[in-house]
Design a protein around this motif. Structure first.
Motif, PDB file in Angstrom:
ATOM      1  N   TYR A   6       0.709  -1.103   0.171  1.00  0.00           N
ATOM      2  CA  TYR A   6       0.139   0.004   0.111  1.00  0.00           C
ATOM      3  C   TYR A   6       0.904   1.181  -0.081  1.00  0.00           C
ATOM      4  CZ  TYR A   6      -3.487   3.310   1.663  1.00  0.00           C
ATOM      5  OH  TYR A   6      -4.284   4.481   1.927  1.00  0.00           O
ATOM      6  N   GLN A   7       0.278   2.075  -0.684  1.00  0.00           N
ATOM      7  CA  GLN A   7       1.332   3.345  -0.795  1.00  0.00           C
ATOM      8  C   GLN A   7       0.955   4.511   0.349  1.00  0.00           C
ATOM      9  OE1 GLN A   7       0.735   5.359  -4.644  1.00  0.00           O
ATOM     10  NE2 GLN A   7       2.257   4.003  -5.555  1.00  0.00           N
ATOM     11  N   LYS A  32       9.111   2.716   5.357  1.00  0.00           N
ATOM     12  CA  LYS A  32       9.119   2.530   3.767  1.00  0.00           C
ATOM     13  C   LYS A  32      10.543   1.833   3.640  1.00  0.00           C
ATOM     14  CE  LYS A  32       8.791   4.299  -1.040  1.00  0.00           C
ATOM     15  NZ  LYS A  32       8.444   5.496  -1.512  1.00  0.00           N
ATOM     16  N   ASN A  53       7.271   0.453  -3.685  1.00  0.00           N
ATOM     17  CA  ASN A  53       6.323   0.660  -2.490  1.00  0.00           C
ATOM     18  C   ASN A  53       6.136   0.123  -1.452  1.00  0.00           C
ATOM     19  OD1 ASN A  53       5.768   3.549  -3.482  1.00  0.00           O
ATOM     20  ND2 ASN A  53       4.640   2.511  -5.593  1.00  0.00           N
TER      21      ASN A  53
END
Length: 135
Positions: free
Chosen positions: A71-72, A112, A120
């Motif tokens: 998921y971004q 991240k 991503n």
């Protein structure tokens, strides 16, 4: 005798038995297959230190649970960790050959992951302290 493997097996069993968690991840793994789709959960580093009493053998295990997401943003990994916390924090955990004194959530976070192959990816990490005494 170490409690590491028994604690890891108990956590795996508890996580995979939870329908709500399993409805949002593709699996729970020690080491995921290369082609596994995101999101999923891994049981990461597991360490232990002696936690004996005068008459019983005991250990304090530190267990890292990883939530991997494509998921971004941080939301999906954080929501998966919330499921894990609901399942584990201060909840009963049957560990073969051991009496669980406590299981507590000690820390978590989402970051991240820098990767050329998967740009991503987010890694959520939660750590749990599990104190056990030999039966």
């Amino acid at each position: 005798m170490s409690a590491l493997w028994q604690v890891q097996r108990a956590i795996y069993t508890k996580l995979t038995a939870d329908e709500a968690l399993m409805s949002v991840v593709s699996g729970v793994f020690d080491e995921p297959p290369e082609d596994r789709r995101l999101p999923y959960v891994t049981i990461g580093e597991v360490t232990e230190t002696p936690w004996d009493t005068h008459d019983k053998r005991g250990f304090e295990a530190m267990v890292t649970i990883n939530a991997w997401s494509g998921y971004q943003g941080n939301r999906e990994a954080a929501e998966i960790l919330a499921h894990v916390d609901r399942i584990l924090h201060r909840r009963p955990l049957p560990v073969a050959g051991w009496t669980v004194i406590s299981i507590t959530h000690t820390a978590d976070g989402v970051r991240k992951v820098q990767s050329n192959f998967m740009p991503n990816v987010r890694q959520g990490q939660a750590r749990y302290r599990v104190r056990v005494e030999q039966e």
